[in-house]
Design a protein around this motif. Structure first.
Motif: not given
Length: 239
Positions: A100-114
């Motif tokens: 389980t990932w213990k950290g922030p998981l943002a949920r913004n929509h972006v059109t650039t590579p992440v």
């Protein structure tokens, strides 16, 4: 006209009265000074105690953070057990092997590579278009940003490398095709041959018939971890 004796007596009485008043005033001032000194001592003691508490609390907290940082290791490529750290978070591995990932998981929509801190990614900013995940099996890699959007909708993403047995790939593909809110694709840059991912969760398995596969599907397909339960998994990007 009064006598000299009477005047002297009155004058003496007044002087005595004035002297008594002065003594009383001096005594009152001494008492006030004593009370002020005592009150100041109490205040100073309180401030010192408060400062010691704050310093100790910060020291303890700093020690915990330092210990956590020291025990964490990089997991951008490796998928071993135990806590792993990366870019603002770390893995916590359960008794069932699910990390389980213990950290922030943002949920913004972006059109650039992440750039994700784990591979395959299990959450974070993503493309506005999701990868079709209605039991879809891809023969070519899917963009991370689109697959993450699918995970946000509650999908389970099965990925595999060329080290996976062909029989396991075929069995998992059949399982995915029969299960809505799932997708499958090759993924070269992962440490294990077979990996199952959901939003914030991930599991490496040895083979398609591993009982953990059934448990993972049952738990995480539209599971409690889903940020957008009920969101569509159809009509997404097919490649």
């Amino acid at each position: 006209m009064g006598s000299p004796t009477t005047d002297n007596d009155s004058s003496s009485a007044r002087k005595a009265h004035v002297a008594e008043m002065r003594r009383a005033e001096q005594a009152r001032r001494r008492r006030l000074r004593g009370l002020t000194v005592a009150a100041s001592a109490v205040v100073v003691a309180g401030l010192v105690a408060g400062a010691v508490f704050v310093v100790k609390a910060r020291s303890d907290d700093g020690g915990k953070k330092a210990a956590a940082a020291a025990s964490a290791t990089d997991d951008t490529k490796n998928a071993g057990t135990g806590p792993k750290s990366a870019a603002g978070g770390q893995w916590a591995t359960g008794a069932d092997g699910v990390r389980t990932w213990k950290g922030p998981l943002a949920r913004n929509h972006v059109t650039t590579p992440v750039t994700y801190p784990m591979r395959p990614p299990v959450g974070g900013d993503h493309n506005p278009v999701w990868a079709d995940c209605n039991g879809t099996v891809y023969t070519k890699p899917v963009k991370d940003e689109m697959a993450v959007h699918s995970l946000e909708h509650g999908a389970v993403w099965v990925t595999y490398t060329d080290r996976a047995a062909k029989s396991d790939v075929a069995a998992l593909a059949a399982r995915v095709k029969a299960t809505p809110y799932t997708l499958m694709s090759p993924y070269a840059d992962q440490s294990a041959p077979l990996v199952l991912s959901a939003w914030g969760h991930q599991l490496s398995v040895r083979a398609a018939d591993d009982p953990a596969v059934d448990t993972f599907f049952a738990t995480y397909v539209q599971g409690a971890q889903t940020p957008e339960p009920g969101a569509s998994c159809s009509s997404g990007m097919m490649q």
